[in-house]
Design a protein around this motif. Structure first.
Motif, short mmCIF file in Angstrom:
data_model
loop_
_atom_site.label_atom_id
_atom_site.label_comp_id
_atom_site.label_asym_id
_atom_site.label_seq_id
_atom_site.Cartn_x
_atom_site.Cartn_y
_atom_site.Cartn_z
N GLU A 48 -3.92 -6.42 -2.64
CA GLU A 48 -4.12 -5.77 -1.40
C GLU A 48 -4.65 -4.61 -1.42
N SER A 49 -5.42 -4.12 -0.37
CA SER A 49 -5.88 -2.61 -0.37
C SER A 49 -4.59 -1.75 -0.20
N VAL A 50 -4.77 -0.80 -1.35
CA VAL A 50 -3.59 0.17 -1.34
C VAL A 50 -4.05 1.50 -1.27
N LYS A 51 -3.51 2.64 -1.07
CA LYS A 51 -3.83 4.04 -1.30
C LYS A 51 -3.40 4.32 -2.83
N ILE A 52 -4.39 5.08 -3.16
CA ILE A 52 -4.40 5.82 -4.40
C ILE A 52 -3.73 7.22 -4.31
N ARG A 53 -2.45 7.54 -4.95
CA ARG A 53 -1.52 8.78 -4.49
C ARG A 53 -1.45 9.73 -5.66
N SER A 54 -1.49 11.21 -5.10
CA SER A 54 -1.28 12.13 -6.32
C SER A 54 -0.07 12.10 -7.02
N THR A 55 0.99 11.27 -6.42
CA THR A 55 2.29 11.21 -7.06
C THR A 55 2.95 9.92 -6.73
N ALA A 56 3.97 9.61 -7.48
CA ALA A 56 4.50 8.13 -7.33
C ALA A 56 5.38 8.46 -6.14
N LYS A 57 5.00 8.65 -5.15
CA LYS A 57 5.75 8.74 -3.81
C LYS A 57 5.00 8.19 -2.55
N VAL A 58 5.71 7.42 -1.86
CA VAL A 58 4.93 7.02 -0.73
C VAL A 58 4.49 8.15 0.20
N ASN A 59 5.03 9.04 0.23
CA ASN A 59 4.30 10.16 0.72
C ASN A 59 3.37 10.98 -0.07
N GLY A 60 3.04 10.80 -0.97
CA GLY A 60 2.21 11.60 -1.96
C GLY A 60 0.96 11.63 -1.13
N THR A 61 0.20 12.60 -1.54
CA THR A 61 -1.34 12.84 -0.93
C THR A 61 -2.01 11.37 -1.16
N ALA A 62 -2.62 11.00 -0.33
CA ALA A 62 -3.47 9.80 -0.72
C ALA A 62 -4.94 10.31 -1.04
N LEU A 63 -5.40 9.88 -2.25
CA LEU A 63 -6.57 10.33 -3.02
C LEU A 63 -7.98 9.51 -2.36
N GLY A 64 -7.64 8.35 -2.26
CA GLY A 64 -8.56 7.28 -1.80
C GLY A 64 -8.09 5.78 -1.68
N VAL A 65 -8.66 4.83 -1.55
CA VAL A 65 -8.37 3.65 -1.39
C VAL A 65 -8.76 2.58 -2.57
N TRP A 66 -7.73 1.98 -3.17
CA TRP A 66 -8.09 0.86 -4.13
C TRP A 66 -8.15 -0.46 -3.34
N HIS A 67 -9.32 -0.90 -3.06
CA HIS A 67 -9.63 -2.21 -1.88
C HIS A 67 -9.36 -3.39 -2.48
N LYS A 68 -8.87 -4.36 -1.76
CA LYS A 68 -8.30 -5.51 -2.26
C LYS A 68 -9.55 -6.61 -2.84
N GLY A 69 -9.13 -6.89 -4.01
CA GLY A 69 -9.93 -7.74 -4.79
C GLY A 69 -10.83 -6.92 -5.79
N LYS A 70 -11.15 -5.59 -5.40
CA LYS A 70 -11.67 -4.74 -6.27
C LYS A 70 -10.97 -4.61 -7.82
N ARG A 71 -11.84 -4.19 -8.55
CA ARG A 71 -11.39 -4.24 -9.87
C ARG A 71 -11.31 -2.61 -10.51
N GLY A 72 -10.33 -2.28 -11.24
CA GLY A 72 -10.25 -0.77 -11.89
C GLY A 72 -9.41 -0.88 -13.19
N ASP A 73 -8.98 0.23 -13.58
CA ASP A 73 -8.20 0.31 -14.78
C ASP A 73 -6.88 0.77 -14.48
#
Length: 116
Positions: A48-73
């Protein structure tokens, strides 16, 4: 030593109480250096599309979005980091991956990545 050098040394220690003070790196810089993104898993899709966060916290600063189906490392040889608990992608967990998507590095929920 000349008198000017001794005076400068004494003035320098007066401001620090005679103790050498080293500047410590900021927390984000230290945390970023601790991750090994050359040793992990490549081509991992987001379920699913998820926010990339600065910390392992649900309220950590959102740095961007990893879009559903898109690939990364996923870094750190796929190690899951313990952080804030969450229920995302229909699953509860408190594990987060540190990964890279489109050049953005940060934490993403384990339950939403195609590696889990």
């Amino acid at each position: 030593m000349g008198p000017a050098i001794v005076t400068a040394a004494l003035v320098g220690t007066a401001f620090t109480g005679g103790v050498a003070v080293a500047q410590t790196p900021s927390a984000p810089a230290a945390a970023a250096a601790a991750h090994n993104c050359g040793n992990g898993f490549s081509n991992v899709p987001a379920l699913e599309s998820v926010k990339i966060r600065s910390t392992a916290k649900v309220n950590g600063t959102a740095l961007g979005v990893w879009h559903k189906g898109k690939r990364g490392d996923i870094c750190d040889n796929g190690k899951g980091w313990t952080g804030d608990p969450y229920t995302l992608c229909k699953k509860p967990s408190n594990k987060w991956y540190y990964g890279v998507f489109n050049g953005i590095k940060g934490y993403v929920p384990v339950t939403c990545m195609g590696l889990s």
